[in-house]
Structures are given as structure tokens and as C-alpha cells.
Design a protein around this motif. Sequence first.
Motif, mmCIF file in Angstrom:
data_model
loop_
_atom_site.group_PDB
_atom_site.id
_atom_site.type_symbol
_atom_site.label_atom_id
_atom_site.label_comp_id
_atom_site.label_asym_id
_atom_site.label_seq_id
_atom_site.Cartn_x
_atom_site.Cartn_y
_atom_site.Cartn_z
ATOM 1 N N MET A 122 54.519 -36.857 23.878
ATOM 2 C CA MET A 122 54.652 -36.594 22.448
ATOM 3 C C MET A 122 53.408 -35.890 21.905
ATOM 4 O O MET A 122 53.500 -34.981 21.075
ATOM 5 C CB MET A 122 54.873 -37.914 21.698
ATOM 6 N N LEU A 123 52.238 -36.301 22.415
ATOM 7 C CA LEU A 123 50.996 -35.666 21.983
ATOM 8 C C LEU A 123 50.930 -34.216 22.461
ATOM 9 O O LEU A 123 50.485 -33.323 21.729
ATOM 10 C CB LEU A 123 49.798 -36.460 22.517
ATOM 11 N N LEU A 124 51.389 -33.986 23.684
ATOM 12 C CA LEU A 124 51.438 -32.629 24.215
ATOM 13 C C LEU A 124 52.322 -31.741 23.337
ATOM 14 O O LEU A 124 51.940 -30.609 22.982
ATOM 15 C CB LEU A 124 51.960 -32.653 25.660
ATOM 16 N N LEU A 125 53.509 -32.249 22.967
ATOM 17 C CA LEU A 125 54.426 -31.483 22.125
ATOM 18 C C LEU A 125 53.806 -31.194 20.751
ATOM 19 O O LEU A 125 53.952 -30.096 20.204
ATOM 20 C CB LEU A 125 55.743 -32.245 21.956
ATOM 21 N N GLN A 126 53.108 -32.184 20.224
ATOM 22 C CA GLN A 126 52.466 -32.015 18.918
ATOM 23 C C GLN A 126 51.404 -30.920 18.965
ATOM 24 O O GLN A 126 51.322 -30.065 18.069
ATOM 25 C CB GLN A 126 51.838 -33.338 18.482
ATOM 26 N N SER A 149 44.794 -26.836 24.578
ATOM 27 C CA SER A 149 44.728 -28.297 24.492
ATOM 28 C C SER A 149 46.022 -28.914 25.019
ATOM 29 O O SER A 149 46.001 -29.929 25.720
ATOM 30 C CB SER A 149 44.484 -28.724 23.043
ATOM 31 N N ALA A 150 47.148 -28.287 24.676
ATOM 32 C CA ALA A 150 48.446 -28.771 25.169
ATOM 33 C C ALA A 150 48.501 -28.665 26.687
ATOM 34 O O ALA A 150 48.962 -29.583 27.372
ATOM 35 C CB ALA A 150 49.577 -27.970 24.534
ATOM 36 N N LYS A 151 47.994 -27.543 27.213
ATOM 37 C CA LYS A 151 47.995 -27.362 28.666
ATOM 38 C C LYS A 151 47.164 -28.445 29.351
ATOM 39 O O LYS A 151 47.514 -28.940 30.428
ATOM 40 C CB LYS A 151 47.456 -25.982 29.022
ATOM 41 N N GLY A 152 46.052 -28.829 28.707
ATOM 42 C CA GLY A 152 45.199 -29.864 29.279
ATOM 43 C C GLY A 152 45.884 -31.211 29.394
ATOM 44 O O GLY A 152 45.447 -32.055 30.189
#
Length: 306
Positions: A31-35, A44-47
Motif C-alpha cells: 500500500m505504501l509503494l502504491l501511495q 522511492s516507490a522502486k525502493g
Amino acid sequence: MRFFKNILSAVLIFGVFSTIFSQSTYCPEKMLLLQKYKSKAYESAKGYIDTVLSQCPNQNQDPYFWHVCGFINLDIFKFVENKESGSLTKAKAADCFIKSINLDVEKKYFDLNNKLLDYVSTFYYNDAVKILQKFDVKNQDNAISYYNSFKKLKGIAHPDYDFSEKEVDFYFGIGMLYKMRYEKDKANSKSLLDSCINYFNKSLEIDSDQYSANYNLGIMYHNLGVDIIMEELDIDADLEMVILMQEQAVNYFSKSLPFLKKVYQMKPQEVSIVQGIAAVYYSLNDMEKHVEYMNILKELESNSAE
């Protein structure tokens, strides 16, 4: 690409709701990745990709997760790396879309994944073509690698795609790069010559009437014969060596003729072709044919002067 963005928004919404209402697959890190991705914090999402896989191992088998990972990497390639030709992130995006396709038993994302692979493939093709157009011999290996990546992705997105037209031009282009490298150092570049001839022939295997490959092979074989006589044959060579070198030269002249006669049929008014054929017949000591084409050459030059 706006089309892809609109579709992705719908996919993200669907993914979020399906994740929330399925507690067995709920993954807060996802969920944090999607956000982060929706807020365009792409790197940041890739990380968080590895974090999601570490904390929620089941996501490794989720086609939706890999579909989104593909978008994350694709947007980094586009907006962070400015579509850099040697981008590894572009390759990772393609790998994610392929993994999503392979896991997507219900084919929820199949069509979009295929369109995205097709989209990525165009970057590889364009990068390969740029190298050929610039005659960038230093990046010749990259051109081959990019073209192979294009074929791989295009073949997945369009299994029935006919590559023949593109391959005729690509193989000829690579042959020209090998030719340029060979001509800079003929004495130490036999392998480059062989590769040049091989790629020209690969082009002709697809289209035997390809003018440029026929013309270049005709001129190359003639020049190879001339080089043996003018540069490689020592003045004090013994008779046996002279005979051997002459046989090699004649072999090259004989190979040259069919290619030059082929392009002569295509462009009978082209002076350089007639000059080449006349020179080959002279080198083969066929004076009758040499005179015939010299007369044709005189007529062409006379007509062009009028």
C-alpha cells in the motif's frame, strides 16, 4: 502515453480495493509503494519493491504487483532518466510486464501489458537505428543488443509480427559498420571483413533484390582482388606464390561479378556500376566483355554530357 496513465489509474484503484478486502493478501508495504507511486515519487516507490517482496513473499506471484512494478520502472526511465538509451531500468520495466503476463492466468492485465511491451520495444528499435544512422562504430555491439531486445519484446506483444522488412535494413546497416571498421585497418581486420560480408548476405537472404547490399558486395569483392595484386603480392615473390595469389584475386573478381550485374539490371544508367563491371572483366582478362561495357560506359557519359 496518456492512455496508459488513465488505464493505470483504474488498475490502481481496483488493486487497492481488492487488496483491502482480501485480508489474506493484505500487505501494508505494498500500500505504501502504491501511495508513493501515485504521488510520482518513482524512485522511492522502486525502493519499496524489494521490501514488499521481503515482507509479503506472496506478492511474487501476483500479476498486479508486477504490472505496477513495470509502470514504476517505466516512469523512472521516462521522467528520471530522460529515456536514456542504455537504461537498465527500461529493461527492468519490460521484465516486470513479462512476469505479469506469465502470472496473469485470468488475463486481467494481458492486453495492457502487451501494449506496454510494444511501447518499450520501440525505444530499443529507435536506439539501434540511431547508432546505424550516425555510423557510430563504437556502439555497434549496443546496436545489435538493442535490436535483439526489440525483437524479443515485439515478438511477445505481436507473435505474428513480420520482422523481414526491418531486418533487411538492420543487417545491411550492421554490415556497413563492420565495413567501416575493416577499411580503417585492413591488414589486421580479417574477422571484421568476414562479419561485414556475413551481414550483407543475411540482408540478401531476406530480400535478394536489396540494392545496397548487392552493390557493396560487388565493389568489396572487386577491391579485395585488387588489394591482393597491388598490396599483398611482393615484387620478389616466387612463382608458386604468384600463382596462388592470382588465383585468390580471380576468385574475388568472380564473386564480384554476379552482385554488380544484379544491380546493373536495377540501375542500367548508373555510371559507377558500369565502371565496376568493366573493371571486373578487365581483371578477369575477359577483354571482349571489358570492351562491351566500356562502350556502354562511353555512351552513358556521352548522354549525360548532352
